[in-house]
Design an enzyme around this catalytic site. Structure first.
Site, PDB file in Angstrom:
ATOM      1  CD  GLU A  44      -2.503   1.283   2.710  1.00 38.61           C
ATOM      2  OE1 GLU A  44      -2.718   2.409   3.213  1.00 38.61           O
ATOM      3  OE2 GLU A  44      -2.828   0.209   3.272  1.00 38.61           O
ATOM      4  CE  LYS A 134      -7.247   3.037   6.958  1.00 42.48           C
ATOM      5  NZ  LYS A 134      -6.109   3.881   6.506  1.00 42.48           N
TER       6      LYS A 134
END
Length: 216
Positions: A44, A134
């Site tokens: 990421e 998340k």
């Protein structure tokens, strides 16, 4: 299997996400390659990194035929999301939930993992087609947050980011985390241009995860 389903399945199977915040474009590429060498395959690249889109392009081109999955983090708006996707990002992560980002990601069949800290935020995200949220900030909410949310919403898939360590990874897994995001712990102890410690840190997380999977 749709493109989005394929990406989500690969992300889940890889389980560990490396949250890469480079000081320069080159630094971010080096960190990404170092964690990949250590066995972490979900990369990421955060947009706090200078020219993050160039980092994503570079990694996508170089590792496009490998098992690395490159995505973008700290995506604050739909314009940035589209730039990331065009650059090759296969998943988008943000610290908050944004309907426009969700819409753009759905348009391109790209998973969107928005940061959520309440049941209301999780519900709002899921209503727009988000399949995994998340848990952020994970260090404040703690592993029990997932278990508590699963009470009223047992089908909500959650990935903590922030606050995940070698010492508490088992708690996140025991509480049914979909995956975990690891940030500064990966670069802890790194000095100058020596990225070998990043590889060692990544390997430690991979070894710990594999050990937990075996029930050791």
């Amino acid at each position: 299997m749709t493109k989005k389903q394929r990406i989500l399945e690969q992300l889940k199977n890889n389980f560990l996400f490396a949250v890469v915040r480079g000081e320069t474009t080159e630094d971010a590429i080096n960190i990404s390659e170092a964690v990949y060498a250590g066995g972490i395959k979900n990369i990421e690249v955060t947009f706090t990194t200078p020219q993050a889109d160039d980092v994503i392009k570079n990694l996508s081109k170089k590792y496009g035929q490998s098992d690395m999955v490159v995505g973008a983090g700290t995506v604050m708006d739909a314009i940035t999301a589209r730039i990331a996707i065009i650059s090759g990002a296969e998943f988008i992560v943000s610290p908050h939930f944004d309907k426009e980002i969700s819409r753009i990601c759905n348009r391109y069949a790209i998973p969107y993992l928005p940061g959520c800290a309440t049941v209301t935020e999780i519900n709002d995200a899921m209503e727009t087609g988000v399949e995994v949220v998340k848990v952020f900030p994970g260090g404040i909410l703690g592993p029990a947050f997932i278990k508590n949310v699963h009470g009223p919403i047992p089908y909500a898939e959650m990935m903590p980011s922030g606050g995940v360590s070698l010492d508490n990874m088992n708690q996140w897994i025991d509480n049914k985390a979909w995956a975990v995001g690891i940030g500064s712990a990966l670069t802890k102890g790194m000095s100058a241009d020596d990225y070998s410690i990043v590889t060692k840190n990544a390997q430690a997380f991979v070894d710990k995860y594999n050990s937990l999977k075996k029930g050791e």
